[in-house]
Design an enzyme around this catalytic site. Structure first.
Site, PDB file in Angstrom:
ATOM      1  N   ARG A 180       0.824  -1.216   0.000  1.00  0.00           N
ATOM      2  CA  ARG A 180       0.000   0.000   0.000  1.00  0.00           C
ATOM      3  C   ARG A 180       0.858   1.265   0.000  1.00  0.00           C
ATOM      4  NH1 ARG A 180      -2.413  -3.694  -1.143  1.00  0.00           N
ATOM      5  NH2 ARG A 180      -4.397  -4.490  -0.349  1.00  0.00           N
ATOM      6  N   SER A 229     -11.397   0.279   2.762  1.00  0.00           N
ATOM      7  CA  SER A 229     -10.668  -0.144   3.970  1.00  0.00           C
ATOM      8  C   SER A 229     -10.097   1.071   4.685  1.00  0.00           C
ATOM      9  CB  SER A 229      -9.539  -1.107   3.607  1.00  0.00           C
ATOM     10  OG  SER A 229     -10.055  -2.307   3.078  1.00  0.00           O
ATOM     11  N   GLU A 299      -5.224   3.676   6.069  1.00  0.00           N
ATOM     12  CA  GLU A 299      -5.141   3.456   4.629  1.00  0.00           C
ATOM     13  C   GLU A 299      -5.858   4.589   3.900  1.00  0.00           C
ATOM     14  OE1 GLU A 299      -6.404   0.022   1.405  1.00  0.00           O
ATOM     15  OE2 GLU A 299      -5.476  -0.557   3.290  1.00  0.00           O
TER      16      GLU A 299
END
Length: 323
Positions: A180, A229, A299
């Site tokens: 990520r 998320s 995130e």
């Protein structure tokens, strides 16, 4: 609230441009959470050349923020100073062949549209994008992934425009990809990329896509105002498991709630502010840390100035050393 009109202060910015400039544009229409204050100036360039022209004229002290489809953004109630750049589908929404097994994809292309184009072309390896509610520009920046595949496995090279309007071509190795994360300069705005798949039958690809859709509809609150998320998965566990263990499934603050269906999804139940959402997220981080000692990392990208309700401290004030 509103900011000083940048176009009045810098009338030269609009000269020769073909794109759209809007001052004090409400960002609640952009964010999937439907919250957030205004952008001081929103620019939607007509194409990459238009973007380069604008950036070359923009004074270096004015902040620039590229925004994609807005699916993983939490925009604070005080809004965004400087220029927000949003790439249009018309100027940056192309998908075209780029050699054997490859597609050239504009940064404004929705992830699921790339998955569909790849299926039609008989290219496997893109089905995971069916379940990611964002655009390719954001996927390239954050190395978006799902179901065991990440963007770094598909990206060959990309084209970016820097803060001075210069064009750059970056290879996969230049991106320094991790979970990520990419190591590309924050000053770069991605405009297109070459993506590579593997030959496969359309039937097999569509079966994989259908499985992704079925999982998403069953396990995620996709019909809510959400940002996907909320937290990255910690090493050795899942964010949702730690949130659940800390008793935060369904937790509410104001109009913000951790989903009952998937507790790593934050939702706007109707009247949430950016403050509600960020306060809820930091409350969850604090409780997870107190329960398991795990420090969750956001995130979702939180951007902009805090509003009249004030600043929200990480972990609601727990020190970084303790957390």
């Amino acid at each position: 609230m509103s900011f000083p009109d940048l176009l009045s202060l810098h009338p030269e910015l609009s000269e020769g441009l073909r794109g759209k400039l809007v001052t004090n544009q409400p960002m609640s229409a952009v964010s999937w959470f439907r919250t957030g204050g205004p952008a001081q100036l929103l620019f939607q360039p007509a194409d990459a050349e238009d973007l380069s022209l604008f950036l070359a004229k923009l004074p270096p002290e004015i902040p620039v923020l590229p925004v994609g489809l807005g699916s993983n953004l939490l925009i604070r109630d005080g809004g965004l100073e400087g220029v927000v750049i949003r790439l249009s589908a018309k100027g940056f929404g192309q998908i075209e062949p780029a050699g054997e097994g490859r597609l050239r994809v504009g940064a404004a292309v929705p992830d699921k549209r790339l998955a569909e184009a790849a299926a039609q072309a008989g290219l496997g390896g893109f089905a995971f994008y069916t379940g990611i509610p964002g655009g390719i520009g954001g996927a390239l920046r954050m190395n978006a992934g799902a179901h065991g595949t990440e963007t770094c496995e598909r990206m060959v090279e990309l084209v970016a425009i820097d803060r001075k309007g210069a064009r750059h071509v970056l290879t996969n190795a230049d991106m320094d990809y991790a979970y990520r994360h990419s190591g590309a300069s924050k000053d770069l705005i991605f405009v297109e990329a070459v993506m590579e798949g593997v030959p496969s039958s359309e039937e097999a690809i569509r079966a994989e896509m259908a499985a992704v859709v079925e999982h998403r509809e069953r396990a995620q609150p996709i019909r809510e105002k959400t940002g996907g998320s909320t937290f990255k998965n910690p090493d050795g566990t899942s964010a949702w498991k730690e949130i659940d263990r800390a008793g935060c499934r369904g937790l509410r603050i104001g109009g913000a709630q951790m989903s009952e269906l998937h507790c790593n999804f934050m939702i706007n139940t109707g009247e949430a502010t950016g403050h509600d959402l960020e306060c809820l997220g930091e409350t969850v981080r604090k409780r997870v840390f107190e329960t398991s000692g795990i420090k969750l990392h956001w995130e979702i990208k939180r951007l902009g100035n805090f509003g009249p309700e004030g600043e929200i401290a990480p972990f609601l004030g727990v020190t970084e050393e303790a957390a």
